[in-house]
Design a protein around this motif. Structure first.
Motif, PDB file in Angstrom:
ATOM      1  N   THR A  70      80.165   8.044  71.835  1.00 26.66           N
ATOM      2  CA  THR A  70      80.023   7.715  73.250  1.00 26.66           C
ATOM      3  C   THR A  70      80.539   8.870  74.090  1.00 26.66           C
ATOM      4  OG1 THR A  70      80.378   5.413  72.660  1.00 26.66           O
ATOM      5  CG2 THR A  70      80.593   5.970  74.991  1.00 26.66           C
ATOM      6  N   CYS A  71      79.816   9.199  75.136  1.00 29.63           N
ATOM      7  CA  CYS A  71      80.172  10.313  76.020  1.00 29.63           C
ATOM      8  C   CYS A  71      81.570  10.117  76.609  1.00 29.63           C
ATOM      9  CB  CYS A  71      79.144  10.428  77.147  1.00 29.63           C
ATOM     10  SG  CYS A  71      79.587  11.660  78.393  1.00 29.63           S
ATOM     11  N   PRO A  72      82.356  11.198  76.671  1.00 27.40           N
ATOM     12  CA  PRO A  72      83.727  11.070  77.168  1.00 27.40           C
ATOM     13  C   PRO A  72      83.870  11.205  78.680  1.00 27.40           C
ATOM     14  CG  PRO A  72      83.384  13.291  76.405  1.00 27.40           C
ATOM     15  CD  PRO A  72      82.080  12.555  76.159  1.00 27.40           C
ATOM     16  N   TYR A  73      82.777  11.313  79.423  1.00 28.29           N
ATOM     17  CA  TYR A  73      82.940  11.545  80.861  1.00 28.29           C
ATOM     18  C   TYR A  73      82.844  10.276  81.711  1.00 28.29           C
ATOM     19  CZ  TYR A  73      83.363  16.418  79.754  1.00 28.29           C
ATOM     20  OH  TYR A  73      83.815  17.604  79.244  1.00 28.29           O
ATOM     21  N   CYS A  74      81.706   9.961  82.277  1.00 34.65           N
ATOM     22  CA  CYS A  74      81.709   8.888  83.283  1.00 34.65           C
ATOM     23  C   CYS A  74      81.543   7.511  82.664  1.00 34.65           C
ATOM     24  CB  CYS A  74      80.654   9.154  84.354  1.00 34.65           C
ATOM     25  SG  CYS A  74      79.019   8.512  83.969  1.00 34.65           S
ATOM     26  N   GLY A  75      81.549   6.504  83.510  1.00 27.64           N
ATOM     27  CA  GLY A  75      81.550   5.121  83.052  1.00 27.64           C
ATOM     28  C   GLY A  75      80.192   4.559  82.674  1.00 27.64           C
ATOM     29  N   GLY A 113      78.643   5.457  79.908  1.00 27.62           N
ATOM     30  CA  GLY A 113      78.795   5.202  78.475  1.00 27.62           C
ATOM     31  C   GLY A 113      77.592   5.612  77.644  1.00 27.62           C
ATOM     32  N   CYS A 114      77.013   6.768  77.954  1.00 30.44           N
ATOM     33  CA  CYS A 114      75.817   7.211  77.233  1.00 30.44           C
ATOM     34  C   CYS A 114      76.121   7.441  75.759  1.00 30.44           C
ATOM     35  CB  CYS A 114      75.294   8.491  77.863  1.00 30.44           C
ATOM     36  SG  CYS A 114      74.659   8.201  79.518  1.00 30.44           S
ATOM     37  N   GLN A 115      75.118   7.154  74.943  1.00 30.75           N
ATOM     38  CA  GLN A 115      75.249   7.326  73.503  1.00 30.75           C
ATOM     39  C   GLN A 115      74.755   8.702  73.098  1.00 30.75           C
ATOM     40  OE1 GLN A 115      76.711   4.775  71.362  1.00 30.75           O
ATOM     41  NE2 GLN A 115      77.419   4.645  73.476  1.00 30.75           N
ATOM     42  N   LEU A 155      70.700  12.169  78.768  1.00 27.93           N
ATOM     43  CA  LEU A 155      72.082  12.572  79.001  1.00 27.93           C
ATOM     44  C   LEU A 155      72.094  13.413  80.266  1.00 27.93           C
ATOM     45  CD1 LEU A 155      73.266  13.820  75.468  1.00 27.93           C
ATOM     46  CD2 LEU A 155      74.033  11.739  76.606  1.00 27.93           C
ATOM     47  N   CYS A 156      73.281  13.629  80.826  1.00 28.57           N
ATOM     48  CA  CYS A 156      73.370  14.553  81.946  1.00 28.57           C
ATOM     49  C   CYS A 156      74.014  15.841  81.464  1.00 28.57           C
ATOM     50  CB  CYS A 156      74.150  13.949  83.113  1.00 28.57           C
ATOM     51  SG  CYS A 156      75.928  13.955  82.897  1.00 28.57           S
ATOM     52  N   VAL A 157      74.181  16.788  82.345  1.00 29.05           N
ATOM     53  CA  VAL A 157      74.711  18.103  81.970  1.00 29.05           C
ATOM     54  C   VAL A 157      76.075  17.989  81.286  1.00 29.05           C
ATOM     55  CG1 VAL A 157      75.641  18.449  84.316  1.00 29.05           C
ATOM     56  CG2 VAL A 157      75.260  20.426  82.856  1.00 29.05           C
ATOM     57  N   LYS A 158      76.906  17.047  81.738  1.00 27.80           N
ATOM     58  CA  LYS A 158      78.238  16.944  81.140  1.00 27.80           C
ATOM     59  C   LYS A 158      78.147  16.359  79.732  1.00 27.80           C
ATOM     60  CE  LYS A 158      79.918  14.723  84.845  1.00 27.80           C
ATOM     61  NZ  LYS A 158      79.176  14.887  86.085  1.00 27.80           N
ATOM     62  N   GLY A 159      77.356  15.309  79.613  1.00 30.61           N
ATOM     63  CA  GLY A 159      77.234  14.680  78.305  1.00 30.61           C
ATOM     64  C   GLY A 159      76.564  15.586  77.286  1.00 30.61           C
ATOM     65  N   ARG A 160      75.657  16.420  77.737  1.00 32.79           N
ATOM     66  CA  ARG A 160      74.908  17.247  76.788  1.00 32.79           C
ATOM     67  C   ARG A 160      75.602  18.585  76.495  1.00 32.79           C
ATOM     68  NH1 ARG A 160      69.651  16.319  75.289  1.00 32.79           N
ATOM     69  NH2 ARG A 160      69.168  15.134  77.182  1.00 32.79           N
ATOM     70  N   PRO A 189      74.992  10.313  86.648  1.00 29.83           N
ATOM     71  CA  PRO A 189      73.646  10.916  86.635  1.00 29.83           C
ATOM     72  C   PRO A 189      72.614  10.135  85.825  1.00 29.83           C
ATOM     73  CG  PRO A 189      75.325  12.572  86.234  1.00 29.83           C
ATOM     74  CD  PRO A 189      76.022  11.260  86.190  1.00 29.83           C
ATOM     75  N   VAL A 190      72.948   9.716  84.643  1.00 31.12           N
ATOM     76  CA  VAL A 190      71.937   9.049  83.822  1.00 31.12           C
ATOM     77  C   VAL A 190      71.561   7.694  84.433  1.00 31.12           C
ATOM     78  CG1 VAL A 190      71.495   7.984  81.574  1.00 31.12           C
ATOM     79  CG2 VAL A 190      72.433  10.298  81.695  1.00 31.12           C
ATOM     80  N   ALA A 191      72.538   6.977  84.952  1.00 33.47           N
ATOM     81  CA  ALA A 191      72.217   5.699  85.609  1.00 33.47           C
ATOM     82  C   ALA A 191      71.273   5.953  86.783  1.00 33.47           C
ATOM     83  CB  ALA A 191      73.501   5.016  86.079  1.00 33.47           C
TER      84      ALA A 191
HETATM   85  S1  SF4 Z   1      76.014  11.743  79.783  1.00 37.19           S
HETATM   86 FE1  SF4 Z   1      76.476  11.937  81.961  1.00 37.19          FE
HETATM   87  S2  SF4 Z   1      75.848   9.961  82.812  1.00 37.19           S
HETATM   88 FE2  SF4 Z   1      76.036   9.677  80.614  1.00 37.19          FE
HETATM   89  S3  SF4 Z   1      78.133   8.916  80.310  1.00 37.19           S
HETATM   90 FE3  SF4 Z   1      78.155  11.147  80.056  1.00 37.19          FE
HETATM   91  S4  SF4 Z   1      78.723  11.890  82.097  1.00 37.19           S
HETATM   92 FE4  SF4 Z   1      78.007   9.794  82.350  1.00 37.19          FE
END
Ligand code: SF4
Ligand code: SF4
Ligand code: SF4
Ligand code: FES
Lengths: 354, 529
Positions: free
Chosen positions: A227-232, A234-236, A262-267, B26-28
């Motif tokens: 699970t992504c460690p950044y925002c809430g 919770g992307c896989q 995913l977003c830039v942080k998650g990826r 962002p993803v949401a």
């Molecule tokens: S990939 Fe981006 S949108 Fe998804 S949980 Fe991580 S920070 Fe949040």
């Protein structure tokens, strides 16, 4: 009763509106694709999904042709395979597909098809190097190698229809065709937000992650879901791990909640854990203000004794703590248990407020 | 969140208030955009022209901190024009008469000068909200980071209940959480008034249960201090020792100068972290911890989904899992804890003690995880709360709420409003993103975002360094002239130390939650010579 059609001679059910591709999948037949992107408008660009439909004048694209009741579809006939092979040969010579040096080697749909059709020599003349635009990599994360681009349009679909960042489109015409940002500017100066969704969907080695370059082949890495460690949200994520190190992160397809996004942080923001600046040993501050290294035993004894002393002198409520909203549940559980059951205070909080 | 992210792509109407999703979630936001492209209607209520406005049917650019006045006026219209969901209100809620009495004071004409939204636009907005059912309301810190944060939240709930939108798929009141595991930290009882699973420390039965489970004679019954109170009491001496796990308070809290004074005052400060930070400078002991992907465990996301986090790397040097550190410390203080991994903690302790998570075990978390409440081993989890308008307390409570302005409003000396938040490329104080190759190339420094009109009036050009000052401090920072920001507003983030917005922000708090008013204080901007 559900409608049916004939799939390679076998009666097969389908849902109204379904394309041949999906209905065939339901019937257990995988049709190869290159440009098909689930959930987006089909572009019909690659034609490797072609199938034979009885009564049709020519082969049809399975990804964009709806099934009708009683339709007779062959996915495995000689004419189908001949056409697919030809399409693959055309695509192979549309650029410079030298697999040895390609990041996608072992994870490339075009290579898979070339292998399946036992293509060893190029049948057509390869595109001239001088006709291929230079590789675009003026940004920290994404390499766009036009010599490997089959112009399938999947990246454009992903950017415009999936993540809707509208940063790239099909530009120019004919032999000058290429995928461009607005104004054909470098990614850094475009609308691109570096979500990397285009890289995730590219079926070949035209779009690859810059940070992962040369670090490991697909067959050398373990793929571990997390699970992504950044925002809430919770992307896989799928961590691509080689020798105990994350070399790349991709999104888990068909997973809740992110469904392959995913977003830039998650990826791309995973390598902080390997920073040289990590804290590696307990530290105790000396009288002169300098920190010195200590063993766990010494550091924890110091904390325990100080806490005991304060509890004795000022009571447990003279100790307070904040837990971490980034760390795992079990860590927060332990910390509140330490405060309540061991120290004897409810002075435990976290930064829910920030 | 009462609802789930899976609802976004299917929703028919979105009401986004105080949330900048494309940067913070962002993803949401991609699912909101997908829905909008498929014809869903989108209302964006935000002082700034955020990126989702491009997809919106209406952008309501209210003045910072005027949310309650605006929402009250919307409810005024819904009631006056008979547009609210009477059936829902009668059968599923209570408190309507008091609410009605209060919102009748807030005519659109009264709310117009407070919110900066013309009365007719307020009417149009209310009608639009009532025209499609259900509507999904999402908010983030634009709602909570005010001295009236709780009132703002309750106003959002009032509005959604009045519209009959709570308890249905693609509806609800949906706070999108900022950190990956804020939800989880709350669920685990890292709060001064509740044990894990929101069981009150003041409740004798709950205490008896945890005393038995934790094998102790007694547990404290008085709710403890919230973080701002703890920090204040570092200077009064009431709190002697402060244990900071994974927080960089010296950058994240409002009024840095004062915060550092508080940290400096601690008789004994323990910091447990993965990096040295501005906060660890004040520590007496620093304990090195394992990071994400160096330990197995779980996070709980905004949609109450408990997901697995997996170990792939070993922690550097002598760094240890956090749960291990707490366990060893307990041992040194005379308590032997048996659980010896995150899985044992969850399976053998937490899930046994928290009824709403009793059905969640690691063995069930291999795929997409589970959304609590999940009370039994065969329960599928709960994507939508308050299903069919059934609230935990019986009926949904409508509450009469009055508007109060932010604690500090612009005046002659400090004529601008400063509002703060996050930007896409960095996360909070950059302890993590700042150490990832490439991220700093995309965003290497902070800016003060100002409107073209204010820039012209002050003779400031895009990219030039300016001075931003408040009653608490000042920073020199590059101006970013953008029409995202309305006249009179300065907008900044807190990702960079030297130019951190928290040198300026106002340490005033919501009285109930002690959430600081990061979204509003008064500043002046000056061209540097
Ligand atoms: S990939 Fe981006 S949108 Fe998804 S949980 Fe991580 S920070 Fe949040
Ligand atoms: S870059 Fe990849 S996805 Fe995009 S058009 Fe070329 S081959 Fe297709
Ligand atoms: S990284 Fe994201 S925004 Fe940029 S071009 Fe690719 S899909 Fe579009
Ligand atoms: S997959 Fe059908 S045309 Fe490319």
């Amino acid at each position: 009763m559900a409608d049916t059609f004939l799939l390679n001679g076998k009666e097969t059910p389908f849902k109204a509106g379904q394309m041949i591709l999906e209905a065939a999948k339901g019937g257990g037949i995988e049709i190869p694709t290159l440009c098909y992107l689930k959930g987006s408008t089909p572009t019909g660009a690659c034609r490797v999904c072609c199938v034979e439909v009885k009564g049709a004048r020519s082969l049809v694209a399975a990804c964009s042709t709806p099934v009708s009741p009683g339709m007779e579809v062959s996915t495995d006939s000689e004419i189908v395979h001949r056409a697919r092979k030809l399409n693959v040969e055309l695509l192979l010579s549309s650029g410079k597909h030298s697999c040895i040096a390609c990041e996608a080697n072992g994870n490339c749909r075009l290579q898979d098809l070339a292998y399946f059709y036992k293509i060893t020599d190029l049948k057509f003349k390869e595109k001239e190097i001088s006709d291929i635009p230079p590789t675009e990599d003026e940004n920290p994360f994404i390499i766009r190698d036009f010599s490997r681009c089959i112009l399938c349009g999947k990246c454009v679909q992903a950017c415009n229809e999936v993540v809707v960042n509208r940063a790239i489109s099909q530009g120019y015409r004919g032999k000058n065709s290429k995928i461009v940002t607005g104004g054909d500017s470098p990614y850094n100066d475009s609308e691109c937000v570096f979500c990397g969704q285009c890289v995730q969907v590219c079926p070949v080695g035209a779009l690859t992650e810059k940070k992962a370059k040369g670090l490991g082949r697909p067959w050398e890495t373990q793929k571990i879901r997390t699970t992504c460690p950044y925002c809430g949200v919770g992307c896989q994520q799928l961590l691509h791990v080689k020798d105990g190190k994350i070399i790349k992160v991709t999104a888990v397809e068909d997973a809740q909640p992110n469904q392959g996004r995913l977003c830039v942080k998650g990826r791309f923001a995973y390598d902080f854990i390997y920073s040289e600046e990590r804290l590696k040993t307990p530290l105790i501050r000396e009288k002169n203000g300098e920190f010195r290294e200590a063993s766990w035993d010494e550091a924890l004894d110091l904390v325990a004794n100080k806490f005991k002393e304060i509890i004795k002198k000022d009571g447990p409520d003279a100790i307070a703590g904040v837990s971490c909203a980034r760390s795992i549940n079990e860590d927060s559980y332990q910390m509140q248990k330490l405060f309540r059951a061991v120290i004897g205070t409810n002075n435990i909080d976290h930064c829910a407020r920030t | 969140m009462t609802n789930s992210f899976a609802d976004y792509a299917k929703a028919k109407l979105f009401i986004l208030i105080g949330t900048n999703m494309t940067e913070a979630h962002p993803v949401a936001s991609t699912f909101v955009k997908d829905a909008a492209l498929n014809g869903a209607k989108l209302i964006v209520i935000d002082p700034r022209r955020t990126d989702l406005v491009d997809f919106a049917d209406m952008h309501v650019q209210l003045k910072v901190g005027s949310d309650v006045a605006l929402i009250n006026a919307l409810m005024n219209v819904l009631i006056t024009e008979n547009l609210y969901d009477k059936k829902y209100v009668e059968s599923c809620t209570e408190g309507f008469e008091e609410l009605k009495k209060k919102v009748m004071e807030y005519t659109p004409e009264k709310a117009a000068p407070i919110s900066g939204i013309p009365a007719d636009t307020i009417r149009e907005l209310a009608r639009k909200m009532a025209s499609i059912k259900p509507a999904m309301l999402m908010y983030t810190l634009g709602i909570t980071e005010h001295i009236c944060g709780v009132n703002n939240v309750m106003s959002c709930a009032n509005l959604q209940m009045l519209l009959g939108n709570v308890g249905v798929e693609c509806g609800g009141v949906n706070p999108q959480r900022g950190q990956n595991n804020v939800q989880g930290a709350c669920d685990m009882g890292a709060l001064p008034n509740v044990f894990p699973g929101y069981q009150q420390v003041a409740n004798a039965d709950a205490r008896a249960k945890f005393e038995k489970a934790w094998n102790v004679k007694s547990l404290p019954d008085k709710p403890g201090m919230m973080m701002p109170t703890m920090m204040k009491n570092l200077t009064t001496g009431k709190v002697k020792a402060f244990y900071v796990f994974g927080e960089n308070l010296a950058n994240t809290e409002p009024d840095i100068k004062h915060v550092e004074h508080e940290l400096q005052s601690a008789e004994f400060l323990v910091c447990q972290d993965i990096f040295p930070t501005e906060t660890t400078r004040f520590a007496h002991v620093i304990l090195p911890a394992a990071a994400w992907s160096e330990d197995d465990g779980t996070f709980a996301s905004s949609e109450r989904r408990v997901n697995r986090v997996r170990k792939v790397s070993v922690p550097p040097g002598d760094a240890k899992p956090n749960w291990w550190i707490f366990k060893e410390l307990a041992k040194k203080m005379g308590h032997e804890w048996t659980s010896n991994s995150a899985q044992e903690i969850w399976d053998n302790e937490l899930s046994v003690l928290a009824p709403s998570m009793a059905g969640i075990k690691y063995s069930r978390l291999e795929g997409d995880g589970l959304q609590w409440p999940c009370p039994t081993a065969d329960h599928p989890g709960t994507p939508t709360l308050h299903k069919d308008g059934k609230f935990t307390r019986g009926l949904g409570m409508l509450k009469a709420i009055d508007y109060i302005p932010p604690a500090e409003v612009p005046d002659k000396e400090y004529p601008f409003v400063l509002s703060t938040g996050r930007r896409l490329y960095h996360y909070h104080t950059r302890t993590q993103t700042g150490r990832c190759a490439g991220i700093n190339d995309l965003l290497g420094e902070e800016t003060a975002d100002i409107s073209p009109a204010d820039a012209t009036a002050k003779g400031i050009v895009d990219g030039e360094k300016i001075l931003v000052k408040s009653r608490r401090g000042k920073v020199e920072v590059k101006a970013r002239v953008t029409d995202q920001v309305p006249e009179g507003l300065v907008w900044m983030a807190f990702h960079f130390r030297e130019t951190c917005a928290n040198w300026l922000t106002n340490p005033v708090y919501d009285p109930t939650t002690q959430t600081a008013e990061y979204k509003a204080c008064a500043v002046e901007i000056e061209k540097l010579k």
